[in-house]
Design a protein around this motif. Structure first.
Motif, PDB file in Angstrom:
ATOM      1  N   SER A  64     -10.205   4.171   2.601  1.00 53.94           N
ATOM      2  CA  SER A  64     -10.046   4.429   4.025  1.00 53.94           C
ATOM      3  C   SER A  64     -10.447   3.187   4.820  1.00 53.94           C
ATOM      4  N   ARG A  65      -9.899   3.068   6.008  1.00 51.64           N
ATOM      5  CA  ARG A  65     -10.316   1.978   6.885  1.00 51.64           C
ATOM      6  C   ARG A  65     -11.604   2.350   7.617  1.00 51.64           C
ATOM      7  N   HIS A  94     -15.460   3.587   7.840  1.00 51.79           N
ATOM      8  CA  HIS A  94     -16.642   3.437   6.988  1.00 51.79           C
ATOM      9  C   HIS A  94     -17.245   4.781   6.598  1.00 51.79           C
ATOM     10  N   HIS A 102       0.842  -1.208   0.000  1.00 50.62           N
ATOM     11  CA  HIS A 102       0.000   0.000   0.000  1.00 50.62           C
ATOM     12  C   HIS A 102       0.869   1.248   0.000  1.00 50.62           C
TER      13      HIS A 102
END
Length: 160
Positions: free
Chosen positions: A121-122, A124, A44
């Motif tokens: 993004s992690r 939500h 990443h």
């Protein structure tokens, strides 16, 4: 009796901080970061770093890239065109072979689809990586190679 109020002096928010334009990364710093990310198999970060260096996009435009912006079918394109948020102008950039490899490895490991953001993004609540989070990631890269993160920023990656 003297009724004059004494004003409380506060220190300026930027006292002791480096202000103004941040320095660009040097070639040896770029290679130090790149090699470190490759050795640690951080797909990443490697894709994000390589794309940031080669595209010269602002942080806000880089984090909003979608998979379809850099892919044609199932292969990574040699060139990409992105509409810049700030200027509303299209910018074309070349994607080098090493960057294509890094992006391809990232897309496969994250199982991303064409409509997905390239750097999701992690959280939500947010569909893609935020510019502030990207800045923290850049600070981490800079710190890992022994440089002071205060002297560099996301623009340092772009200006290199």
């Amino acid at each position: 009796m003297d009724t004059t109020a004494t004003a409380v002096r506060r220190a300026p928010w930027n006292k002791g901080k480096l202000i103004g334009q941040k320095a660009p990364l040097k070639v040896k710093d770029i290679w130090a970061i790149r090699v470190r990310l490759q050795l640690q198999v951080r797909t990443h970060d490697l894709a994000l770093f390589n794309l940031g260096i080669h595209s010269k996009l602002r942080a806000c435009d880089l984090v909003k890239l979608r998979v379809r912006d850099v892919c044609h079918g199932d292969r990574i394109a040699a060139r990409a065109i992105v509409l810049q948020q700030k200027t509303q102008r299209a910018v074309q950039f070349e994607i080098t072979p090493s960057t294509r490899e890094a992006i391809e490895a990232w897309i496969k490991s994250a199982t991303l689809r064409p409509d997905d953001y390239l750097f999701p993004s992690r959280l939500h609540a947010s569909p893609h990586l935020g510019t502030r989070q990207y800045a923290r990631i850049v600070d981490g890269w800079i710190g890992e190679i022994g440089l002071d993160p205060a002297g560099y920023g996301t623009h340092s990656v772009r200006r290199t």
